[in-house]
Design a protein around this motif. Structure first.
Motif, PDB file in Angstrom:
ATOM      1  N   TRP A  27      26.157  37.241  45.074  1.00  0.00           N
ATOM      2  CA  TRP A  27      25.480  38.026  44.040  1.00  0.00           C
ATOM      3  C   TRP A  27      25.710  39.519  44.225  1.00  0.00           C
ATOM      4  O   TRP A  27      26.030  40.247  43.294  1.00  0.00           O
ATOM      5  CB  TRP A  27      23.990  37.686  44.058  1.00  0.00           C
ATOM      6  N   LEU A  46      29.142  39.981  42.349  1.00  0.00           N
ATOM      7  CA  LEU A  46      29.006  40.262  40.922  1.00  0.00           C
ATOM      8  C   LEU A  46      28.605  41.719  40.700  1.00  0.00           C
ATOM      9  O   LEU A  46      28.873  42.304  39.665  1.00  0.00           O
ATOM     10  CB  LEU A  46      27.955  39.334  40.307  1.00  0.00           C
ATOM     11  N   THR A  85      20.590  36.577  27.680  1.00  0.00           N
ATOM     12  CA  THR A  85      21.998  36.189  27.777  1.00  0.00           C
ATOM     13  C   THR A  85      22.406  35.214  26.687  1.00  0.00           C
ATOM     14  O   THR A  85      23.427  35.396  26.028  1.00  0.00           O
ATOM     15  CB  THR A  85      22.280  35.555  29.153  1.00  0.00           C
ATOM     16  N   GLN A  95      31.453  35.212  32.951  1.00  0.00           N
ATOM     17  CA  GLN A  95      30.817  34.767  34.198  1.00  0.00           C
ATOM     18  C   GLN A  95      29.311  34.632  34.015  1.00  0.00           C
ATOM     19  O   GLN A  95      28.705  33.656  34.449  1.00  0.00           O
ATOM     20  CB  GLN A  95      31.107  35.755  35.335  1.00  0.00           C
ATOM     21  N   LEU A  96      28.713  35.610  33.363  1.00  0.00           N
ATOM     22  CA  LEU A  96      27.271  35.573  33.138  1.00  0.00           C
ATOM     23  C   LEU A  96      26.881  34.405  32.231  1.00  0.00           C
ATOM     24  O   LEU A  96      25.829  33.797  32.420  1.00  0.00           O
ATOM     25  CB  LEU A  96      26.788  36.887  32.538  1.00  0.00           C
ATOM     26  N   ASP A  97      27.739  34.085  31.262  1.00  0.00           N
ATOM     27  CA  ASP A  97      27.454  32.947  30.381  1.00  0.00           C
ATOM     28  C   ASP A  97      27.303  31.664  31.187  1.00  0.00           C
ATOM     29  O   ASP A  97      26.456  30.823  30.891  1.00  0.00           O
ATOM     30  CB  ASP A  97      28.577  32.771  29.347  1.00  0.00           C
ATOM     31  N   THR A 133      31.388  44.808  38.172  1.00  0.00           N
ATOM     32  CA  THR A 133      30.382  44.250  37.273  1.00  0.00           C
ATOM     33  C   THR A 133      30.844  42.884  36.801  1.00  0.00           C
ATOM     34  O   THR A 133      32.016  42.689  36.479  1.00  0.00           O
ATOM     35  CB  THR A 133      30.176  45.175  36.061  1.00  0.00           C
ATOM     36  N   ALA A 134      29.923  41.937  36.783  1.00  0.00           N
ATOM     37  CA  ALA A 134      30.261  40.589  36.314  1.00  0.00           C
ATOM     38  C   ALA A 134      30.740  40.634  34.872  1.00  0.00           C
ATOM     39  O   ALA A 134      30.249  41.416  34.063  1.00  0.00           O
ATOM     40  CB  ALA A 134      29.036  39.687  36.427  1.00  0.00           C
ATOM     41  N   SER A 175      24.200  32.272  34.254  1.00  0.00           N
ATOM     42  CA  SER A 175      22.815  32.480  33.822  1.00  0.00           C
ATOM     43  C   SER A 175      22.393  31.329  32.918  1.00  0.00           C
ATOM     44  O   SER A 175      22.032  31.510  31.763  1.00  0.00           O
ATOM     45  CB  SER A 175      22.666  33.813  33.092  1.00  0.00           C
TER      46      SER A 175
END
Length: 200
Positions: free
Chosen positions: A85, A99, A159, A109-111, A104-105, A114
């Motif tokens: 993280w 991340l 998100t 990746q966040l999709d 920055t992620a 998260s």
């Protein structure tokens, strides 16, 4: 606890062209091997074997790989912890594995990471899934009325559901306000099959 990395993995990518076709089956095998190990380690106190947790995977910008492993974890009802993280200056890995910071992620990746998920289940889970492309979430479990605490669903509103989401519950009762980022599902007085879905 266990880790899930393919031998072809290139920390932070790009992964080789044949990565998915070779590594997908191998990554799934890790789950089946640990499932068998749990059965071997079963005791009278833990008839299904000890709890298990995927404590490391990732260190990649390959979202297809992240999606495969998180989907495998959900299919096996296993919690997971992404590596890593935040930048801990770990000498065993790349400094750009985190991340944040120094990198920055990416939104993709966040999709994947998260996801909507159940953080507590008041009964016995039978299936859980999340599709990062459609943000569709599904949870099925057999409720246990003696458990007074609610089933808790974590919903990453910012998100995946910026315009809201549709929650459907059968076999139990939603006890949360509309649009909540934490949904509490309360059992009835009898054991039932419970189904929960979340969709944009």
């Amino acid at each position: 606890n266990f880790h899930d990395y393919c031998f072809l993995h290139v920390p932070n990518g790009p992964e080789p062209p044949n990565f998915g076709s070779v590594c997908g089956p191998l990554e799934r095998t890790v789950f089946s091997q640990h499932s068998q190990q749990r059965a071997t380690d079963a005791t009278r106190a833990q008839p299904g074997g000890p709890s298990w947790l995927l404590t490391e995977f990732g260190a990649t910008t390959d979202t297809a790989d992240l999606n495969r492993i998180t989907s495998d974890a959900n299919a096996n009802l296993v919690g997971w912890i992404y590596w890593q993280w935040i930048n801990y200056d770990d000498p065993t890995g790349s400094h750009s594995s985190a991340l944040w910071p120094p990198r920055t992620a990416t939104p993709s990746q966040l999709d994947v990471l998260s996801e909507t998920y159940a953080s507590a289940i008041a009964g016995t889970p039978t299936s859980m899934s999340f599709d990062p492309t459609t943000a569709a979430f599904s949870l099925h479990f057999r409720s246990k009325p003696s458990i007074r605490a609610p089933t808790v669903i974590v919903v990453p509103v910012a998100t995946h559901y910026p315009r809201g989401y549709c929650l459907r519950v059968s076999g139990a009762r939603n006890n949360s306000p509309r649009g909540a980022s934490r949904v509490d599902i309360v059992n009835g007085s009898r054991a039932t099959a419970v189904a929960v879905t979340v969709n944009p």
